[in-house]
Design a protein around this motif. Structure first.
Motif, PDB file in Angstrom:
ATOM      1  N   ARG A   1       0.868  -1.181   0.000  1.00  0.00           N
ATOM      2  CA  ARG A   1       0.000   0.000   0.000  1.00  0.00           C
ATOM      3  C   ARG A   1       0.898   1.222   0.000  1.00  0.00           C
ATOM      4  N   ASN A   2       0.376   2.366  -0.463  1.00  0.00           N
ATOM      5  CA  ASN A   2       1.213   3.559  -0.415  1.00  0.00           C
ATOM      6  C   ASN A   2       1.296   4.086   1.013  1.00  0.00           C
TER       7      ASN A   2
ATOM      8  N   SER B   1       0.761   6.897   2.489  1.00  0.00           N
ATOM      9  CA  SER B   1      -0.326   7.696   3.072  1.00  0.00           C
ATOM     10  C   SER B   1      -1.481   6.819   3.553  1.00  0.00           C
ATOM     11  N   GLU B   2      -1.743   5.698   2.864  1.00  0.00           N
ATOM     12  CA  GLU B   2      -2.800   4.775   3.306  1.00  0.00           C
ATOM     13  C   GLU B   2      -2.414   4.087   4.618  1.00  0.00           C
TER      14      GLU B   2
ATOM     15  N   ASN C   1       2.910  10.861   7.356  1.00  0.00           N
ATOM     16  CA  ASN C   1       3.509   9.797   6.531  1.00  0.00           C
ATOM     17  C   ASN C   1       4.888   9.347   7.003  1.00  0.00           C
TER      18      ASN C   1
ATOM     19  N   LEU D   1      -3.948  -4.810   5.929  1.00  0.00           N
ATOM     20  CA  LEU D   1      -3.765  -3.876   4.816  1.00  0.00           C
ATOM     21  C   LEU D   1      -3.197  -4.535   3.550  1.00  0.00           C
TER      22      LEU D   1
END
Length: 132
Positions: free
Chosen positions: A12-13, A15-16, A65, A131
């Motif tokens: 996942r990136n 920020s997620e 982040n 996630l």
């Protein structure tokens, strides 16, 4: 100070992953079965660790982040800081590290190091599962 940690990579990136971890309501999903009496807001969590202690944690610091730092909001059995550090590996992969810094005397270190390492390992693996 005793430092216990574990790291994983999540598809996942950053920020997620940060958005999930920054809200303490989500942390209940990361807890093992010996945690009960859970209550939380986005900034504070209270729970009981079976046969051990009650804990109340609050967010002391957030760095967008990068970092979520938790400290006890009430008297804890020992001085402790919990940190989730996240780092972008690529656009779609994030490295997440969970770190516990605990002020343990030699006796407490012998008793608590194993359970704390198990907790960290469990939460890091659960984060990846939730996630991933």
């Amino acid at each position: 100070m005793t430092t216990i940690q574990n790291t994983t990579e999540i598809n996942r990136n950053v920020s997620e992953v940060f958005a999930f971890l920054t809200d303490l309501n989500n942390h209940e999903q990361l807890m093992p079965e010996n945690i009960y009496n859970w209550s939380s807001t986005s900034d504070e969590a209270r729970f009981t660790i079976q046969n051990m202690a009650k804990l109340a944690l609050r967010v002391e610091e957030r760095v967008e982040n990068q970092l979520i730092k938790l400290i006890p909001s009430e008297k804890a059995p020992f001085e402790v800081t919990l940190r989730w550090e996240v780092q972008a590996v690529s656009e779609t992969v994030t490295k997440a590290t969970f770190i516990i810094d605990a002020d343990l005397n030699m006796m407490m270190k012998m008793i608590a190091s194993g359970p704390l390492q198990k907790l960290i390992d469990f939460q890091v693996n659960k984060l990846k599962a939730v996630l991933g």
